[in-house]
Motif scaffolding. Structure first.
Motif, PDB file in Angstrom:
ATOM      1  N   LEU A  13       4.415  34.705  10.381  1.00 35.78           N
ATOM      2  CA  LEU A  13       4.614  33.835   9.336  1.00 35.78           C
ATOM      3  C   LEU A  13       5.565  32.688   9.715  1.00 35.78           C
ATOM      4  CD1 LEU A  13       3.734  33.561   6.440  1.00 35.78           C
ATOM      5  CD2 LEU A  13       5.908  34.726   5.600  1.00 35.78           C
ATOM      6  N   ILE A  14       5.275  31.485   9.703  1.00 40.69           N
ATOM      7  CA  ILE A  14       6.181  30.483  10.049  1.00 40.69           C
ATOM      8  C   ILE A  14       7.114  29.778   9.014  1.00 40.69           C
ATOM      9  CG2 ILE A  14       6.182  28.313  11.404  1.00 40.69           C
ATOM     10  CD1 ILE A  14       3.249  29.105  12.528  1.00 40.69           C
ATOM     11  N   PRO A  15       8.197  29.707   9.370  1.00 41.20           N
ATOM     12  CA  PRO A  15       9.351  29.484   8.261  1.00 41.20           C
ATOM     13  C   PRO A  15       9.052  27.944   7.819  1.00 41.20           C
ATOM     14  CG  PRO A  15      10.346  29.883  10.292  1.00 41.20           C
ATOM     15  CD  PRO A  15       8.825  29.905  10.669  1.00 41.20           C
ATOM     16  N   LYS A  16       9.389  27.939   6.365  1.00 40.05           N
ATOM     17  CA  LYS A  16       9.262  26.404   5.747  1.00 40.05           C
ATOM     18  C   LYS A  16      10.009  25.466   6.435  1.00 40.05           C
ATOM     19  CE  LYS A  16      12.561  26.554   2.291  1.00 40.05           C
ATOM     20  NZ  LYS A  16      13.119  26.106   0.787  1.00 40.05           N
ATOM     21  N   ASP A  17       9.630  23.994   6.171  1.00 45.40           N
ATOM     22  CA  ASP A  17      10.128  23.093   6.993  1.00 45.40           C
ATOM     23  C   ASP A  17       9.794  23.012   8.577  1.00 45.40           C
ATOM     24  OD1 ASP A  17      10.774  21.990   4.485  1.00 45.40           O
ATOM     25  OD2 ASP A  17      12.851  22.960   4.510  1.00 45.40           O
ATOM     26  N   SER A  18       9.016  23.695   9.145  1.00 42.23           N
ATOM     27  CA  SER A  18       8.655  23.848  10.449  1.00 42.23           C
ATOM     28  C   SER A  18       7.792  22.632  10.410  1.00 42.23           C
ATOM     29  CB  SER A  18       7.956  24.922  10.861  1.00 42.23           C
ATOM     30  OG  SER A  18       9.045  25.945  10.993  1.00 42.23           O
ATOM     31  N   LEU A  19       7.281  22.326  11.694  1.00 39.61           N
ATOM     32  CA  LEU A  19       6.246  21.396  11.906  1.00 39.61           C
ATOM     33  C   LEU A  19       5.130  21.992  12.406  1.00 39.61           C
ATOM     34  CD1 LEU A  19       9.077  19.478  12.343  1.00 39.61           C
ATOM     35  CD2 LEU A  19       7.486  17.783  13.208  1.00 39.61           C
ATOM     36  N   VAL A  20       3.811  21.387  12.218  1.00 44.49           N
ATOM     37  CA  VAL A  20       2.630  22.022  12.730  1.00 44.49           C
ATOM     38  C   VAL A  20       1.840  20.689  13.330  1.00 44.49           C
ATOM     39  CG1 VAL A  20       1.389  21.543  10.749  1.00 44.49           C
ATOM     40  CG2 VAL A  20       0.442  23.124  12.234  1.00 44.49           C
ATOM     41  N   VAL A  21       1.419  20.999  14.693  1.00 45.90           N
ATOM     42  CA  VAL A  21       1.015  20.026  15.328  1.00 45.90           C
ATOM     43  C   VAL A  21      -0.595  20.229  15.868  1.00 45.90           C
ATOM     44  CG1 VAL A  21       1.389  18.685  17.632  1.00 45.90           C
ATOM     45  CG2 VAL A  21       3.215  19.630  16.408  1.00 45.90           C
ATOM     46  N   SER A  22      -1.567  19.560  15.460  1.00 44.34           N
ATOM     47  CA  SER A  22      -2.836  19.803  16.079  1.00 44.34           C
ATOM     48  C   SER A  22      -2.929  19.810  17.717  1.00 44.34           C
ATOM     49  CB  SER A  22      -3.875  19.106  15.368  1.00 44.34           C
ATOM     50  OG  SER A  22      -3.839  17.681  15.932  1.00 44.34           O
ATOM     51  N   PHE A  35       6.397  24.841   3.037  1.00 49.03           N
ATOM     52  CA  PHE A  35       6.627  26.251   2.568  1.00 49.03           C
ATOM     53  C   PHE A  35       6.180  27.111   3.852  1.00 49.03           C
ATOM     54  CE2 PHE A  35       2.760  23.680   1.419  1.00 49.03           C
ATOM     55  CZ  PHE A  35       1.861  24.190   2.419  1.00 49.03           C
ATOM     56  N   GLU A  36       6.224  28.449   3.948  1.00 50.20           N
ATOM     57  CA  GLU A  36       5.811  29.385   5.053  1.00 50.20           C
ATOM     58  C   GLU A  36       4.303  29.431   5.028  1.00 50.20           C
ATOM     59  OE1 GLU A  36       7.282  33.026   3.472  1.00 50.20           O
ATOM     60  OE2 GLU A  36       9.074  33.064   4.682  1.00 50.20           O
TER      61      GLU A  36
END
Length: 115
Positions: A13-22, A35-36
């Motif tokens: 589970l990744i914390p909310k307000d993290s960035l996801v990058v393709s 969100f998580e």
């Protein structure tokens, strides 16, 4: 993903307000997730320090996409590995500068839409 899925898989589970990058097909879509969440193998996540401006990091990563593409490999489609993604240099000035001068400069020189 529900709690049972988290317990029975290798997902984290990744914390909310993290960035996801393709990281493949294509490399470089970036989003701030409020969100998580969990991801699949086609994404990398960046969790931030508390004293980091998430919009600043968003634009810094977007500006690093051409360099990430140069380090990517693959024949069918380009992919950047976790190791090579981790080698991406993102400047991290003091928070006041992130929110003021440098953040403004990145926004003005970026071809990407504001979040």
């Amino acid at each position: 993903m529900n709690n049972l899925g988290l317990e029975k898989s290798s997902a984290h589970l990744i914390p909310k307000d993290s960035l996801v990058v393709s990281s493949r097909a294509p490399i470089g879509y970036v989003n701030i997730v409020p969100f998580e969440y969990t991801t699949n193998q086609g994404c990398k996540s960046v969790s931030l320090y508390d004293d980091t401006n998430k919009q600043f990091i968003y634009f810094a990563i977007k500006n690093a996409v051409p360099e990430m593409n140069r380090r990517a490999s693959g024949t069918t489609f380009k992919e950047i590995s976790g190791t090579k993604f981790g080698q991406t240099i993102v400047p991290l000035p003091p928070l006041s500068e992130q929110s003021r001068n440098i953040y403004t400069t990145i926004r003005k020189t970026s071809d990407f839409a504001e979040v």
